[in-house]
Design a protein around this motif. Structure first.
Motif, PDB file in Angstrom:
ATOM      1  N   UNK A 100      56.471 -16.787  44.309  1.00 43.71           N
ATOM      2  CA  UNK A 100      57.224 -17.762  45.085  1.00 43.71           C
ATOM      3  C   UNK A 100      56.281 -18.791  45.693  1.00 43.71           C
ATOM      4  N   UNK A 101      55.253 -18.321  46.375  1.00 45.65           N
ATOM      5  CA  UNK A 101      54.292 -19.231  47.025  1.00 45.65           C
ATOM      6  C   UNK A 101      53.163 -19.651  46.098  1.00 45.65           C
ATOM      7  N   UNK A 102      53.127 -19.055  44.896  1.00 44.78           N
ATOM      8  CA  UNK A 102      52.089 -19.334  43.907  1.00 44.78           C
ATOM      9  C   UNK A 102      50.702 -19.124  44.514  1.00 44.78           C
ATOM     10  N   UNK A 103      50.542 -17.983  45.192  1.00 49.42           N
ATOM     11  CA  UNK A 103      49.275 -17.638  45.834  1.00 49.42           C
ATOM     12  C   UNK A 103      48.784 -16.297  45.324  1.00 49.42           C
ATOM     13  N   UNK A 104      47.466 -16.161  45.273  1.00 51.54           N
ATOM     14  CA  UNK A 104      46.835 -14.913  44.862  1.00 51.54           C
ATOM     15  C   UNK A 104      46.040 -14.357  46.024  1.00 51.54           C
TER      16      UNK A 104
END
Length: 132
Positions: A100-104
Protein backbone atom coordinates in the motif's frame (compact mmCIF):
# COMPACT_ATOMS: atom_id res chain seq x y z
CA UNK A 1 20.83 -22.82 -34.51
CA UNK A 2 17.29 -24.07 -34.47
CA UNK A 3 15.36 -25.10 -37.55
CA UNK A 4 14.20 -21.48 -38.05
CA UNK A 5 17.81 -20.38 -38.40
CA UNK A 6 17.75 -18.51 -35.09
CA UNK A 7 20.75 -18.91 -32.82
CA UNK A 8 19.81 -19.64 -29.21
CA UNK A 9 22.03 -19.77 -26.18
CA UNK A 10 21.70 -22.83 -24.00
CA UNK A 11 22.72 -22.86 -20.36
CA UNK A 12 23.50 -26.22 -18.81
CA UNK A 13 22.56 -26.62 -15.18
CA UNK A 14 24.17 -29.51 -13.31
CA UNK A 15 21.80 -30.50 -10.51
CA UNK A 16 24.52 -32.57 -8.87
CA UNK A 17 26.34 -29.40 -7.80
CA UNK A 18 23.34 -27.93 -6.03
CA UNK A 19 21.76 -28.11 -2.63
CA UNK A 20 18.31 -26.96 -1.65
CA UNK A 21 18.16 -24.59 1.28
CA UNK A 22 14.87 -23.78 2.97
CA UNK A 23 14.90 -20.27 4.41
CA UNK A 24 12.29 -19.73 7.14
CA UNK A 25 11.62 -16.68 9.26
CA UNK A 26 9.02 -16.43 12.02
CA UNK A 27 7.00 -13.21 11.87
CA UNK A 28 3.59 -12.02 13.11
CA UNK A 29 0.78 -12.52 10.59
CA UNK A 30 1.00 -9.94 7.80
CA UNK A 31 -1.87 -8.41 5.84
CA UNK A 32 -2.77 -9.44 2.30
CA UNK A 33 -0.98 -6.40 0.82
CA UNK A 34 2.31 -7.16 2.57
CA UNK A 35 4.98 -9.77 1.86
CA UNK A 36 8.09 -11.19 3.48
CA UNK A 37 10.99 -11.26 1.03
CA UNK A 38 14.63 -12.39 0.97
CA UNK A 39 17.69 -11.29 -0.99
CA UNK A 40 21.41 -11.98 -0.71
CA UNK A 41 24.85 -11.61 -2.24
CA UNK A 42 24.74 -14.66 -4.55
CA UNK A 43 22.95 -15.02 -7.91
CA UNK A 44 20.40 -17.49 -6.53
CA UNK A 45 19.31 -14.85 -3.99
CA UNK A 46 19.29 -11.99 -6.49
CA UNK A 47 22.70 -10.37 -5.83
CA UNK A 48 21.16 -7.90 -3.35
CA UNK A 49 18.32 -7.06 -5.74
CA UNK A 50 16.30 -4.79 -3.45
CA UNK A 51 13.80 -3.86 -6.16
CA UNK A 52 12.43 -7.37 -6.72
CA UNK A 53 13.58 -9.78 -3.97
CA UNK A 54 12.36 -13.37 -3.69
CA UNK A 55 9.00 -13.73 -1.95
CA UNK A 56 8.53 -16.06 1.01
CA UNK A 57 5.22 -17.86 1.49
CA UNK A 58 3.37 -18.47 4.72
CA UNK A 59 3.10 -22.02 5.99
CA UNK A 60 0.26 -23.55 7.95
CA UNK A 61 0.55 -23.48 11.70
CA UNK A 62 2.11 -21.01 14.05
CA UNK A 63 4.15 -20.71 17.21
CA UNK A 64 3.72 -18.36 20.11
CA UNK A 65 6.36 -16.06 21.58
CA UNK A 66 5.45 -13.64 24.38
CA UNK A 67 1.73 -14.28 23.71
CA UNK A 68 2.09 -13.22 20.05
CA UNK A 69 1.25 -15.67 17.27
CA UNK A 70 4.15 -16.10 14.86
CA UNK A 71 3.76 -17.50 11.36
CA UNK A 72 6.55 -19.29 9.48
CA UNK A 73 7.29 -17.65 6.12
CA UNK A 74 9.63 -19.66 3.92
CA UNK A 75 11.06 -20.32 0.48
CA UNK A 76 13.25 -23.18 -0.78
CA UNK A 77 16.02 -22.19 -3.16
CA UNK A 78 18.50 -24.40 -5.03
CA UNK A 79 22.01 -23.09 -4.41
CA UNK A 80 24.92 -24.03 -6.67
CA UNK A 81 27.82 -25.32 -4.60
CA UNK A 82 31.49 -24.93 -5.31
CA UNK A 83 33.30 -28.24 -5.10
CA UNK A 84 36.76 -26.63 -5.02
CA UNK A 85 36.37 -25.06 -1.57
CA UNK A 86 35.93 -26.51 1.92
CA UNK A 87 33.19 -24.04 2.83
CA UNK A 88 31.10 -21.66 0.80
CA UNK A 89 29.47 -18.70 2.49
CA UNK A 90 26.97 -16.04 1.54
CA UNK A 91 25.01 -13.21 3.16
CA UNK A 92 21.26 -12.65 3.09
CA UNK A 93 18.53 -10.53 4.66
CA UNK A 94 14.76 -10.61 5.04
CA UNK A 95 12.50 -7.63 4.43
CA UNK A 96 8.84 -6.73 4.88
CA UNK A 97 7.24 -5.13 1.81
CA UNK A 98 4.17 -2.94 2.30
CA UNK A 99 2.33 -2.84 -1.03
CA UNK A 100 0.00 0.00 0.00
CA UNK A 101 2.69 2.49 1.03
CA UNK A 102 5.25 0.94 -1.35
CA UNK A 103 7.81 0.82 1.47
CA UNK A 104 10.33 -1.82 2.48
CA UNK A 105 11.40 -2.42 6.05
CA UNK A 106 14.75 -4.25 6.20
CA UNK A 107 15.74 -6.41 9.13
CA UNK A 108 18.81 -6.03 11.27
CA UNK A 109 22.22 -5.00 10.09
CA UNK A 110 24.65 -6.66 9.45
CA UNK A 111 23.06 -9.23 7.17
CA UNK A 112 22.72 -12.87 8.15
CA UNK A 113 25.52 -15.25 7.09
CA UNK A 114 25.23 -18.87 5.92
CA UNK A 115 28.22 -21.19 5.66
CA UNK A 116 27.79 -24.29 3.51
CA UNK A 117 30.34 -27.03 4.06
CA UNK A 118 31.66 -29.21 1.26
CA UNK A 119 30.28 -32.67 2.12
CA UNK A 120 33.57 -34.33 1.09
CA UNK A 121 35.41 -32.34 3.76
CA UNK A 122 32.85 -32.29 6.57
CA UNK A 123 33.70 -34.57 9.49
CA UNK A 124 30.80 -33.82 11.82
CA UNK A 125 30.75 -31.84 15.02
CA UNK A 126 32.87 -34.43 16.81
CA UNK A 127 35.24 -35.00 13.91
CA UNK A 128 33.75 -38.36 12.95
CA UNK A 129 33.31 -38.93 9.25
CA UNK A 130 29.86 -40.19 8.23
CA UNK A 131 28.66 -40.42 11.84
CA UNK A 132 24.86 -40.60 11.81
Amino acid sequence: MNRDGIRRNVELFDIWNTIKIKFTVMHPRISHNQSIRITGNIPELGNWNKIDPIMCHDEPGHNTLNNEALVPYSVTIPITTRQDVVSYGFNYSYSLWDGVNRETEWERDPARRMEVMNSDEYRGQLGNSNAY
